[in-house]
Design a protein around this motif. Structure first.
Motif, PDB file in Angstrom:
ATOM      1  N   VAL A  34     -27.336 -23.059  37.165  1.00 43.46           N
ATOM      2  CA  VAL A  34     -27.986 -23.667  36.004  1.00 43.46           C
ATOM      3  C   VAL A  34     -27.853 -25.183  36.069  1.00 43.46           C
ATOM      4  N   HIS A  35     -28.983 -25.867  35.926  1.00 43.42           N
ATOM      5  CA  HIS A  35     -28.989 -27.322  35.893  1.00 43.42           C
ATOM      6  C   HIS A  35     -29.073 -27.861  34.470  1.00 43.42           C
ATOM      7  N   ALA A  36     -29.804 -27.155  33.596  1.00 44.18           N
ATOM      8  CA  ALA A  36     -29.960 -27.622  32.222  1.00 44.18           C
ATOM      9  C   ALA A  36     -30.280 -26.448  31.311  1.00 44.18           C
ATOM     10  N   VAL A  37     -29.931 -26.603  30.031  1.00 43.46           N
ATOM     11  CA  VAL A  37     -30.138 -25.556  29.019  1.00 43.46           C
ATOM     12  C   VAL A  37     -30.745 -26.187  27.777  1.00 43.46           C
ATOM     13  N   SER A  68     -33.005 -23.949  33.111  1.00 47.02           N
ATOM     14  CA  SER A  68     -33.691 -24.266  34.354  1.00 47.02           C
ATOM     15  C   SER A  68     -32.627 -24.407  35.427  1.00 47.02           C
ATOM     16  N   GLY A  69     -32.994 -24.093  36.659  1.00 42.34           N
ATOM     17  CA  GLY A  69     -32.001 -24.181  37.717  1.00 42.34           C
ATOM     18  C   GLY A  69     -32.561 -23.751  39.049  1.00 42.34           C
ATOM     19  N   VAL A  70     -31.666 -23.499  39.989  1.00 38.23           N
ATOM     20  CA  VAL A  70     -32.044 -23.168  41.362  1.00 38.23           C
ATOM     21  C   VAL A  70     -31.485 -21.792  41.723  1.00 38.23           C
ATOM     22  N   PRO A 112     -41.751 -20.171  38.081  1.00 35.58           N
ATOM     23  CA  PRO A 112     -41.478 -21.378  38.866  1.00 35.58           C
ATOM     24  C   PRO A 112     -41.428 -22.615  37.979  1.00 35.58           C
ATOM     25  N   LYS A 113     -40.462 -23.462  38.199  1.00 35.40           N
ATOM     26  CA  LYS A 113     -40.386 -24.725  37.448  1.00 35.40           C
ATOM     27  C   LYS A 113     -41.573 -25.605  37.835  1.00 35.40           C
ATOM     28  N   PRO A 114     -42.315 -26.116  36.859  1.00 40.19           N
ATOM     29  CA  PRO A 114     -43.391 -27.051  37.202  1.00 40.19           C
ATOM     30  C   PRO A 114     -42.843 -28.243  37.992  1.00 40.19           C
ATOM     31  N   PHE A 119     -35.390 -30.987  35.673  1.00 41.12           N
ATOM     32  CA  PHE A 119     -34.728 -29.786  35.145  1.00 41.12           C
ATOM     33  C   PHE A 119     -34.492 -29.871  33.641  1.00 41.12           C
ATOM     34  N   VAL A 120     -34.190 -31.051  33.139  1.00 44.60           N
ATOM     35  CA  VAL A 120     -33.980 -31.220  31.702  1.00 44.60           C
ATOM     36  C   VAL A 120     -35.266 -30.923  30.940  1.00 44.60           C
ATOM     37  N   GLN A 121     -36.369 -31.466  31.395  1.00 44.69           N
ATOM     38  CA  GLN A 121     -37.654 -31.222  30.729  1.00 44.69           C
ATOM     39  C   GLN A 121     -38.019 -29.738  30.775  1.00 44.69           C
ATOM     40  N   ALA A 122     -37.837 -29.113  31.940  1.00 44.18           N
ATOM     41  CA  ALA A 122     -38.189 -27.702  32.074  1.00 44.18           C
ATOM     42  C   ALA A 122     -37.334 -26.813  31.172  1.00 44.18           C
ATOM     43  N   ALA A 123     -36.055 -27.146  31.040  1.00 41.28           N
ATOM     44  CA  ALA A 123     -35.164 -26.333  30.209  1.00 41.28           C
ATOM     45  C   ALA A 123     -35.521 -26.396  28.733  1.00 41.28           C
TER      46      ALA A 123
END
Length: 333
Positions: A34-37, A68-70, A112-114, A119-123
Motif C-alpha cells: 500500500v502506497h496511500a489510503v 492505491s499501491g503495487v 489499474p491505477k490511471p 498514488f495519493v490522487q488515486a487513493a
C-alpha cells in the motif's frame, strides 16, 4: 507489518498502530504494497458500532477501505494483474482494511491505477467514485438534461459527484459555505446555495434526483425540491427494509430498519418520489471505467490534506471535523 487498528466498538475503540503478520493469499487475491489510503466518513462511523450488525470484522481490525499501491504477489487464479502492477481499489464491506503496509485485495475489486495520477490522487477516488457511479448511474439512471442536487459540494463525495453528474450531462445544484463557492463552480455546479445565507429548500425546485450526503433533517427537506417521480438516494440513512432484504438480514432487523425509515418513506410517498438507501459495493470493472474518466482528465481528484502514516489517527480526527475541501489521504510509502 504496521497497520492502524481498532480493538473494540464504542467510545474507546483503542485506535492505534499495531504490528500484524503479513496476510496470506487465497487463489483469487493479490498482496498489494500500500502506497496511500483515502479516508472516508464511514471509517470513523465503523468504530462506533453503528454498522456492527451489517459489517463484520475480527478484532483487532485494520481500518480504512480505499487504497492505491503495487502488486507484490498474486494468487494462482489471478489473471488480470501481475507483480509490479500499480492498482487502486476499495475494500469496503469485505471485512478487511487498507490502512496498513500491505493489504489483501481480491482481483475483482481492483483496477489499474490511471497513469496520470500519483498514488495519493488515486487513493482518493475508489469509494467516492463508486458511490457516485452506483447512485447516479445504477440507482437513479441519470440522463442528460436532468437536474441533480448534491449537497456539501466541496466535501469528499460532493467534489467527485458534481464532476460525474456533469459528465452524465446533468445540471447540478449544491450547497457550500461562502469560501467554497468558487471551488464548486469550478467543478461544474450550476446552482450554488451558500448555506450561510440561503436555505436550499426555499431556493431550488424541479430536481430529478437528490444525493443524500448530510444527516439530520436535510434529507426530509430535500423532498420538496424534487419533481414527482424524482429519487432520493441516501448515503447516510435512514436504512430501509429493502436494504435489510438485500443484505439477507433477519426479520428483526428488517422491522427495525423499516421503522427507522417510516417517516421519510411516508413523506416521499406524499410527494410521489422514491427514497432508497445505498450501501456502496466494491467493483473493479466500474472502477476501471472511472479510471478512464480520470485518465482523460474529464474528472480530477480534489485533495484537502495528506497525512503521513504515523499520523493516520490524527487524519481520521481531522476528517471527523467535516471541514475538508475534497479528500483526506494517508500516505504510507
Amino acid at each position: 507489518m504496521k497497520a492502524l487498528t481498532f480493538k473494540r466498538y464504542g467510545k474507546s475503540p483503542e485506535i492505534g498502530l499495531s504490528e500484524l503478520p503479513r496476510p496470506s493469499l487465497r487463489d483469487d487475491e493479490m498482496l498489494v504494497e500500500v502506497h496511500a489510503v483515502g479516508l472516508n466518513p464511514i471509517d470513523n462511523m465503523i468504530t462506533t458500532g453503528m454498522f456492527k450488525p451489517v459489517l463484520k470484522f475480527q478484532m483487532p481490525a485494520t481500518m480504512g477501505s480505499d487504497l492505491s499501491g503495487v502488486v507484490k504477489e498474486v494468487g494462482r487464479r489471478v489473471t488480470r494483474f501481475k507483480s509490479g502492477d500499480a492498482v487502486f481499489a476499495s475494500l469496503f464491506d469485505l471485512g478487511i482494511g487498507s490502512l496498513a503496509e500491505f493489504a489483501v485485495v481480491p482481483e475483482h475489486v481492483a483496477a489499474p491505477k490511471p497513469e496520470n495520477l500519483d498514488f495519493v490522487q488515486a487513493a482518493s477516488i475508489p469509494m467516492v467514485g463508486l458511490t457516485s457511479w452506483q447512485a447516479m448511474k445504477e440507482r437513479a439512471g441519470i440522463q442528460s438534461g436532468q437536474k441533480v442536487f448534491i449537497p456539501a459540494g466541496s466535501g469528499g463525495i460532493g467534489s467527485f459527484a458534481i464532476q460525474l453528474a456533469k459528465h452524465f450531462g446533468a445540471k447540478v445544484g449544491t450547497t457550500t459555505s461562502t469560501g467554497n463557492v468558487s471551488l464548486v463552480r469550478g467543478l461544474g455546479a450550476d446552482e450554488v446555495i451558500d448555506y450561510k445565507k440561503q436555505q436550499f429548500e426555499k431556493e431550488l425546485r424541479g430536481y430529478d434526483m437528490v444525493l443524500g450526503t448530510l444527516r439530520g433533517d436535510e434529507i426530509e427537506k430535500s423532498i420538496g425540491i424534487l419533481k414527482p417521480g424524482g429519487k432520493i438516494v441516501s448515503l447516510v440513512g435512514p436504512l430501509d427494509a429493502a436494504f435489510a432484504t438485500t443484505r439477507g438480514l433477519n426479520v428483526v432487523l428488517k422491522l427495525v430498519f423499516g421503522l427507522m425509515s417510516r417517516k421519510i418513506m411516508r413523506l416521499a410517498a406524499q410527494r410521489e418520489v422514491d427514497y432508497s438507501f445505498l450501501f456502496v459495493r466494491p467493483d473493479g470493472a466500474q472502477l476501471a471505467e472511472i479510471g478512464q474518466l480520470l485518465a482523460s482528465e474529464r474528472i480530477r481528484p480534489v485533495i484537502d490534506q495528506v497525512f503521513p502514516f504515523e499520523h493516520a489517527r490524527e487524519a481520521l480526527g481531522y476528517l471527523a471535523q467535516g471541514r475538508a475541501k475534497g479528500k483526506v489521504v494517508v500516505q504510507i510509502k
